[in-house]
Scaffold this motif. Structure first.
Motif, short mmCIF file in Angstrom:
data_model
loop_
_atom_site.label_atom_id
_atom_site.label_comp_id
_atom_site.label_asym_id
_atom_site.label_seq_id
_atom_site.Cartn_x
_atom_site.Cartn_y
_atom_site.Cartn_z
N GLY A 5 -16.45 29.86 -2.80
CA GLY A 5 -16.05 29.49 -1.57
C GLY A 5 -17.31 29.36 -0.59
N ARG A 6 -18.54 29.70 -1.23
CA ARG A 6 -19.74 29.46 -0.26
C ARG A 6 -19.86 27.81 -0.27
N GLU A 7 -19.59 27.20 -1.25
CA GLU A 7 -19.77 25.71 -1.26
C GLU A 7 -18.59 24.78 -1.27
N THR A 8 -17.44 25.58 -1.66
CA THR A 8 -16.22 24.85 -1.62
C THR A 8 -15.14 25.35 -0.94
N ASP A 9 -14.36 24.64 -0.08
CA ASP A 9 -13.20 25.21 0.64
C ASP A 9 -12.07 25.21 -0.43
N LYS A 10 -11.59 26.49 -0.65
CA LYS A 10 -10.65 26.76 -1.37
C LYS A 10 -9.21 26.95 -0.94
N SER A 11 -9.26 26.99 0.45
CA SER A 11 -8.21 27.61 1.22
C SER A 11 -6.80 26.86 1.12
N ARG A 12 -6.71 25.58 0.65
CA ARG A 12 -5.55 24.69 0.19
C ARG A 12 -5.17 24.89 -1.13
N VAL A 13 -5.90 25.50 -1.88
CA VAL A 13 -5.36 25.71 -3.32
C VAL A 13 -3.92 26.15 -3.44
N PHE A 14 -3.81 27.26 -2.74
CA PHE A 14 -2.40 27.90 -2.55
C PHE A 14 -2.03 28.09 -1.25
N GLU A 15 -0.76 28.13 -0.81
CA GLU A 15 -0.18 28.40 0.16
C GLU A 15 -0.11 29.94 0.36
N THR A 16 -0.51 30.23 1.80
CA THR A 16 -0.48 31.75 2.11
C THR A 16 0.30 31.87 3.24
N PHE A 17 0.75 33.32 3.59
CA PHE A 17 1.33 33.96 4.75
C PHE A 17 0.69 35.13 5.15
N PHE A 18 0.62 35.62 6.27
CA PHE A 18 0.29 37.20 6.42
C PHE A 18 1.25 37.89 6.64
N GLY A 19 0.81 39.29 5.97
CA GLY A 19 1.88 40.44 6.36
C GLY A 19 1.52 41.47 7.41
N GLU A 20 1.77 42.73 7.24
CA GLU A 20 1.69 43.39 8.20
C GLU A 20 0.01 43.61 8.68
N LEU A 21 -0.71 43.58 7.79
CA LEU A 21 -2.19 43.84 8.05
C LEU A 21 -2.92 42.50 8.98
#
Lengths: 188, 188
Positions: free
Chosen positions: A87-103
């Protein structure tokens, strides 16, 4: 015939997980199979053994939250990919779809059938590795993998990891009941 | 559709092991699947999460040694049995044949194809569970489960454990190479 093969770790296969965390505000993923279960009691505690060189470690320290996601076989390529690039060199944020829970700061992978949202409660230091000890604060599952309200591994189709041959394995059949199969040997 | 199912630990399946230790001079066995791998570096460290009520815990504290053994499917009944009865009331020393390695006080199970002899280096306390952290000092394998000098899980035929449905599962097929399957997604 037995032979001694040095001091190899042969505690395999282990379940493959995808760990997700926010690192400096960006969602990041890494695959981790060097995991552990500490107890069978509340609060439920699990471990991630992660080399200190990984980018994700900083995010887990930063937010003190992360998620541990169990993938299905069909996501093997994406799972392996997030362990190949940092993740230092590559944006992996779109490899999977995410959502946030209670935290609020632990991204949870929507594409994984089973996920645990965790709060970091301790770090055990081995020198080379950060052992992140997480308390499970929320468990999310796809309806499609439940049978009678329980997670059914035959539906999850998880992957397993083996360092010896460095391969991913599927799960086979269930062949026995725990705390039951051995009753035949109890003398009455 | 996703649903939240409380705070369940769903980090399964985990590998089933049989832990062996001397307790007051007698060989004792217990099945443990709440295990963990801490690192991928020497010294190799693994964990056992064992409720403090177990008889074996005293032996591990006494000798500071234990072994972790991976069984084959054919020993499922014996493995389940050693988790059903306590060494406090029942002599389980003859359920498996054992030998001693370099630590002298950690019985190693001859009937298991893969075994690790461990030295206790630390105990992490969760309140209800002793987390025994062991350093692997010797690894013993049957020739019959090696392929090109590596432990071949297809030959080991290990069992896996799942707390959700409380069943033992077999291993399926190897379907991918680690640090390789994801290369297709690396943009060039």
């Amino acid at each position: 015939m037995k032979q001694k093969i040095g001091r190899q770790n042969v505690l395999y296969p282990m379940p493959v997980t995808i760990v997700a965390a926010l690192v400096q505000g960006r969602v990041n993923f890494i695959n981790i199979a060097h995991v552990g279960i500490l107890n069978a009691a509340a609060p439920h505690l699990i471990t991630l053994g992660m080399h200190t060189m990984h980018h994700t470690n900083a995010g887990i320290r930063e937010n003190k939250t992360f998620s541990v996601n169990i993938l299905s076989e069909g996501k093997m390529v994406e799972m392996d990919y997030v362990g190949l690039v940092s993740g230092r060199e590559t944006d992996k944020s779109r490899v999977f779809e995410t959502f946030f829970g209670e935290l609020k700061t632990a991204p949870i992978i929507k594409d994984c059938p089973v996920s645990m949202e965790c709060r970091l409660i301790d770090i055990y230091d081995t020198g080379t590795h950060d052992i992140f000890i997480g308390e499970i604060v929320g468990t999310y599952v796809d309806d499609a993998v439940l049978t009678s309200g329980r997670v059914d591994l035959a539906k999850v189709k998880p992957l397993l990891f083996d360092m010896g041959t460095r391969r991913y394995w599927t799960l086979g059949a269930a062949i026995g009941e725990c705390w039951s199969a051995g009753k035949a040997l109890i003398s009455t």
